[in-house]
Design a protein around this motif. Structure first.
Motif, PDB file in Angstrom:
ATOM      1  N   ILE A 126      51.223  23.728  34.583  1.00  0.00           N
ATOM      2  CA  ILE A 126      50.812  23.893  35.985  1.00  0.00           C
ATOM      3  C   ILE A 126      50.968  25.341  36.440  1.00  0.00           C
ATOM      4  O   ILE A 126      50.239  25.801  37.322  1.00  0.00           O
ATOM      5  N   LEU A 127      51.901  26.092  35.839  1.00  0.00           N
ATOM      6  CA  LEU A 127      52.020  27.506  36.180  1.00  0.00           C
ATOM      7  C   LEU A 127      50.766  28.257  35.736  1.00  0.00           C
ATOM      8  O   LEU A 127      50.258  29.120  36.458  1.00  0.00           O
ATOM      9  N   GLY A 128      50.267  27.918  34.560  1.00  0.00           N
ATOM     10  CA  GLY A 128      49.030  28.531  34.108  1.00  0.00           C
ATOM     11  C   GLY A 128      47.865  28.179  35.007  1.00  0.00           C
ATOM     12  O   GLY A 128      47.030  29.029  35.335  1.00  0.00           O
ATOM     13  N   TYR A 129      47.797  26.924  35.453  1.00  0.00           N
ATOM     14  CA  TYR A 129      46.716  26.509  36.345  1.00  0.00           C
ATOM     15  C   TYR A 129      46.827  27.220  37.686  1.00  0.00           C
ATOM     16  O   TYR A 129      45.833  27.702  38.230  1.00  0.00           O
ATOM     17  N   SER A 130      48.034  27.266  38.233  1.00  0.00           N
ATOM     18  CA  SER A 130      48.236  27.931  39.518  1.00  0.00           C
ATOM     19  C   SER A 130      47.851  29.403  39.433  1.00  0.00           C
ATOM     20  O   SER A 130      47.222  29.952  40.340  1.00  0.00           O
ATOM     21  N   LEU A 131      48.231  30.039  38.331  1.00  0.00           N
ATOM     22  CA  LEU A 131      47.895  31.443  38.144  1.00  0.00           C
ATOM     23  C   LEU A 131      46.389  31.632  38.039  1.00  0.00           C
ATOM     24  O   LEU A 131      45.822  32.576  38.599  1.00  0.00           O
ATOM     25  N   TYR A 132      45.724  30.737  37.344  1.00  0.00           N
ATOM     26  CA  TYR A 132      44.266  30.820  37.195  1.00  0.00           C
ATOM     27  C   TYR A 132      43.578  30.744  38.551  1.00  0.00           C
ATOM     28  O   TYR A 132      42.667  31.524  38.853  1.00  0.00           O
ATOM     29  N   ASP A 133      44.001  29.809  39.390  1.00  0.00           N
ATOM     30  CA  ASP A 133      43.404  29.654  40.708  1.00  0.00           C
ATOM     31  C   ASP A 133      43.669  30.880  41.580  1.00  0.00           C
ATOM     32  O   ASP A 133      42.807  31.321  42.339  1.00  0.00           O
ATOM     33  N   THR A 134      44.852  31.446  41.461  1.00  0.00           N
ATOM     34  CA  THR A 134      45.204  32.635  42.233  1.00  0.00           C
ATOM     35  C   THR A 134      44.400  33.847  41.793  1.00  0.00           C
ATOM     36  O   THR A 134      43.926  34.639  42.627  1.00  0.00           O
ATOM     37  N   VAL A 135      44.225  34.008  40.491  1.00  0.00           N
ATOM     38  CA  VAL A 135      43.497  35.159  39.955  1.00  0.00           C
ATOM     39  C   VAL A 135      42.038  35.143  40.407  1.00  0.00           C
ATOM     40  O   VAL A 135      41.440  36.195  40.646  1.00  0.00           O
ATOM     41  N   VAL A 136      41.459  33.955  40.543  1.00  0.00           N
ATOM     42  CA  VAL A 136      40.071  33.864  41.012  1.00  0.00           C
ATOM     43  C   VAL A 136      39.934  34.460  42.408  1.00  0.00           C
ATOM     44  O   VAL A 136      39.008  35.223  42.691  1.00  0.00           O
ATOM     45  N   VAL A 137      40.867  34.120  43.286  1.00  0.00           N
ATOM     46  CA  VAL A 137      40.845  34.667  44.642  1.00  0.00           C
ATOM     47  C   VAL A 137      41.114  36.171  44.615  1.00  0.00           C
ATOM     48  O   VAL A 137      40.452  36.955  45.315  1.00  0.00           O
ATOM     49  N   PHE A 138      42.072  36.606  43.796  1.00  0.00           N
ATOM     50  CA  PHE A 138      42.405  38.019  43.691  1.00  0.00           C
ATOM     51  C   PHE A 138      41.214  38.835  43.173  1.00  0.00           C
ATOM     52  O   PHE A 138      40.982  39.957  43.611  1.00  0.00           O
ATOM     53  N   ASP A 139      40.477  38.268  42.224  1.00  0.00           N
ATOM     54  CA  ASP A 139      39.329  38.976  41.676  1.00  0.00           C
ATOM     55  C   ASP A 139      38.264  39.190  42.750  1.00  0.00           C
ATOM     56  O   ASP A 139      37.669  40.264  42.846  1.00  0.00           O
ATOM     57  N   SER A 140      38.020  38.157  43.543  1.00  0.00           N
ATOM     58  CA  SER A 140      37.070  38.288  44.649  1.00  0.00           C
ATOM     59  C   SER A 140      37.560  39.312  45.663  1.00  0.00           C
ATOM     60  O   SER A 140      36.782  40.125  46.176  1.00  0.00           O
ATOM     61  N   LEU A 141      38.856  39.295  45.945  1.00  0.00           N
ATOM     62  CA  LEU A 141      39.440  40.239  46.906  1.00  0.00           C
ATOM     63  C   LEU A 141      39.334  41.670  46.404  1.00  0.00           C
ATOM     64  O   LEU A 141      39.003  42.599  47.158  1.00  0.00           O
ATOM     65  N   LYS A 142      39.608  41.867  45.122  1.00  0.00           N
ATOM     66  CA  LYS A 142      39.519  43.202  44.541  1.00  0.00           C
ATOM     67  C   LYS A 142      38.103  43.745  44.625  1.00  0.00           C
ATOM     68  O   LYS A 142      37.881  44.930  44.942  1.00  0.00           O
ATOM     69  N   GLU A 143      37.117  42.888  44.364  1.00  0.00           N
ATOM     70  CA  GLU A 143      35.720  43.316  44.379  1.00  0.00           C
ATOM     71  C   GLU A 143      35.276  43.682  45.792  1.00  0.00           C
ATOM     72  O   GLU A 143      34.555  44.662  45.987  1.00  0.00           O
ATOM     73  N   GLN A 144      35.716  42.923  46.777  1.00  0.00           N
ATOM     74  CA  GLN A 144      35.258  43.152  48.148  1.00  0.00           C
ATOM     75  C   GLN A 144      35.993  44.294  48.852  1.00  0.00           C
ATOM     76  O   GLN A 144      35.520  44.772  49.890  1.00  0.00           O
ATOM     77  N   THR A 145      37.134  44.712  48.326  1.00  0.00           N
ATOM     78  CA  THR A 145      37.900  45.777  48.988  1.00  0.00           C
ATOM     79  C   THR A 145      37.672  47.149  48.368  1.00  0.00           C
ATOM     80  O   THR A 145      38.420  48.086  48.654  1.00  0.00           O
ATOM     81  N   LYS A 146      36.670  47.265  47.505  1.00  0.00           N
ATOM     82  CA  LYS A 146      36.327  48.593  46.981  1.00  0.00           C
ATOM     83  C   LYS A 146      35.806  49.470  48.126  1.00  0.00           C
ATOM     84  O   LYS A 146      34.947  49.065  48.894  1.00  0.00           O
ATOM     85  N   ASP A 147      36.348  50.671  48.230  1.00  0.00           N
ATOM     86  CA  ASP A 147      35.945  51.612  49.286  1.00  0.00           C
ATOM     87  C   ASP A 147      36.112  51.005  50.680  1.00  0.00           C
ATOM     88  O   ASP A 147      35.301  51.228  51.582  1.00  0.00           O
ATOM     89  N   ILE A 148      37.153  50.232  50.849  1.00  0.00           N
ATOM     90  CA  ILE A 148      37.353  49.572  52.136  1.00  0.00           C
ATOM     91  C   ILE A 148      37.613  50.560  53.264  1.00  0.00           C
ATOM     92  O   ILE A 148      37.254  50.323  54.415  1.00  0.00           O
ATOM     93  N   THR A 149      38.227  51.705  52.943  1.00  0.00           N
ATOM     94  CA  THR A 149      38.570  52.680  53.985  1.00  0.00           C
ATOM     95  C   THR A 149      37.365  53.475  54.469  1.00  0.00           C
ATOM     96  O   THR A 149      37.482  54.238  55.417  1.00  0.00           O
ATOM     97  N   LYS A 150      36.207  53.295  53.829  1.00  0.00           N
ATOM     98  CA  LYS A 150      35.004  54.030  54.234  1.00  0.00           C
ATOM     99  C   LYS A 150      34.199  53.293  55.309  1.00  0.00           C
ATOM    100  O   LYS A 150      33.134  53.774  55.698  1.00  0.00           O
TER     101      LYS A 150
END
Length: 368
Positions: free
Chosen positions: A200-224
């Motif tokens: 379940i730790l692996g599953y929880s991490l997988y679900d979290t990483v999916v959200v983090f990946d989307s967040l990382k992609e959308q916050t590129k050049d956020i300060t601009k």
């Protein structure tokens, strides 16, 4: 398209959303309350450690009419220790007694056979020494520690240290809740339980990483830009993957629920409870933590950065200015609208009258 699919598409496009990050204090409070309950369960009742961890003997009988309560009484009288008895799907019993050596287990087996009116040969006995249990427990802790370290290293490299910290907090949150449920329910902790926890730790991490990946992609050049704060984009990332997280969690929980409630409950296969309960509770807690804990915690950590603080000030200032301009425009429209509307209607009506006068030979200038 199904209603759920349509909802997911609208969430992904940002047409609708729920403010998960803005209400993070509520989720933090809920998690703290659940965690405190789990810790109290661990402190008061403790974990029911199996013989694989503390040593002892397991007696498996053939089909018998002896009830679980009677078997517990017979086992305690024969061994002098409390016993954990489970009804098996075959109609037999599994009697587990901790803290026994080989000589004592033989005597207990004979006494059990006599009390239960069975042939001693129809009772299978398995003995586990305490040293083996200690070794299993140490390896379980080592495996868990190595897993956590690797998770932090990977997330720090793939994303950033703040996301690694948030994911680690979410994983600890999931472990605490799952072990607390084990203490409150009283299910036996076995190597299968450890395997379930790691799963379940692996599953929880997988679900979290999916959200983090989307967040990382959308916050590129956020300060601009000055339209969104980091928390706004974090909330968009959660909403964009929300339906997907719900779907995968439900699909994963259904077979585990079958193992737990049908296999362990109706069919009496008690050994399935070892792994199924940890999977069931852990999967649910992992889905919760990835949405309500990990991402809001990342937003809190990121918003503490100077550049994100400056971005938030610019965004809020721009929104305040836009709101003020809109309010001013609405005020002007309400005050000047009726006055401006009168010439717009009267003007065109006067023009034909002027042309009529000119047609009658009356000049528009001064008459002498």
């Amino acid at each position: 398209m199904s209603k759920l699919g349509s909802l997911g598409a609208r969430l992904h496009r940002g047409e609708i959303s729920y403010d998960f990050v803005g209400k993070r204090k509520i989720w933090y409070g809920v998690s703290i309350l659940i965690t405190i309950t789990a810790i109290l369960g661990l402190a008061v009742r403790g974990l029911n450690m199996g013989i694989d961890f503390q040593g002892g003997a397991v007696f498996t009988t053939s089909k018998t009419s002896v009830s679980v309560a009677q078997a517990e009484t017979y086992a305690k009288e024969a061994s002098g220790h409390d016993a954990v008895v489970q009804k098996l799907g075959t109609g037999g019993l599994r009697i587990q007694i901790a803290g026994m050596d080989t000589a004592k287990s033989d005597n207990t087996k004979v006494a059990l056979a006599k009390d239960m009116k069975m042939d001693p040969e129809s009772i299978a006995a398995d003995l586990v020494g305490p040293s083996w249990g200690d070794e299993i427990a140490n390896k379980a802790w080592e495996g868990l520690a190595i897993f956590m370290i690797l998770v932090v290293i990977y997330l720090a490299i793939a994303f950033e240290w703040r996301m690694a910290v948030a994911a680690l907090v979410a994983l600890i949150h999931d472990i605490t809740i799952t072990t607390g449920i084990y203490a409150l329910v009283g299910f036996e902790v076995t190597p299968g339980t450890v395997i379930g926890l790691l799963t379940i730790l692996g599953y929880s991490l997988y679900d979290t990483v999916v959200v983090f990946d989307s967040l990382k992609e959308q916050t590129k050049d956020i300060t601009k830009q000055t339209r969104f704060t980091y928390s706004d984009i974090a909330n968009q990332s959660i909403n964009g993957t929300l339906v997907r997280s719900i779907n995968t969690t439900i699909v994963a929980l259904l077979p585990v629920a079958g193992l737990l409630f049908i296999g362990g409950g109706f069919l009496g296969a008690g050994t399935l409870n070892d792994i199924s309960l940890s999977l069931f509770v852990g999967l649910a807690a992992g889905a919760y933590s990835s949405i309500f804990i990990a991402t809001p915690l990342v937003a809190d950590l990121k918003e503490a950065e100077p550049q994100m603080k400056a971005l938030r000030k610019r965004v809020l200032a721009k929104r305040a200015q836009a709101a003020a301009e809109e309010e001013l425009a609405g005020t002007r429209g309400g005050d000047e609208g009726p006055e401006d509307a009168t010439p717009a209607v009267v003007g065109p009506r006067n023009q034909p009258a002027s042309r009529t006068n000119r047609g009658r030979g009356r000049p528009s200038g001064k008459r002498r």
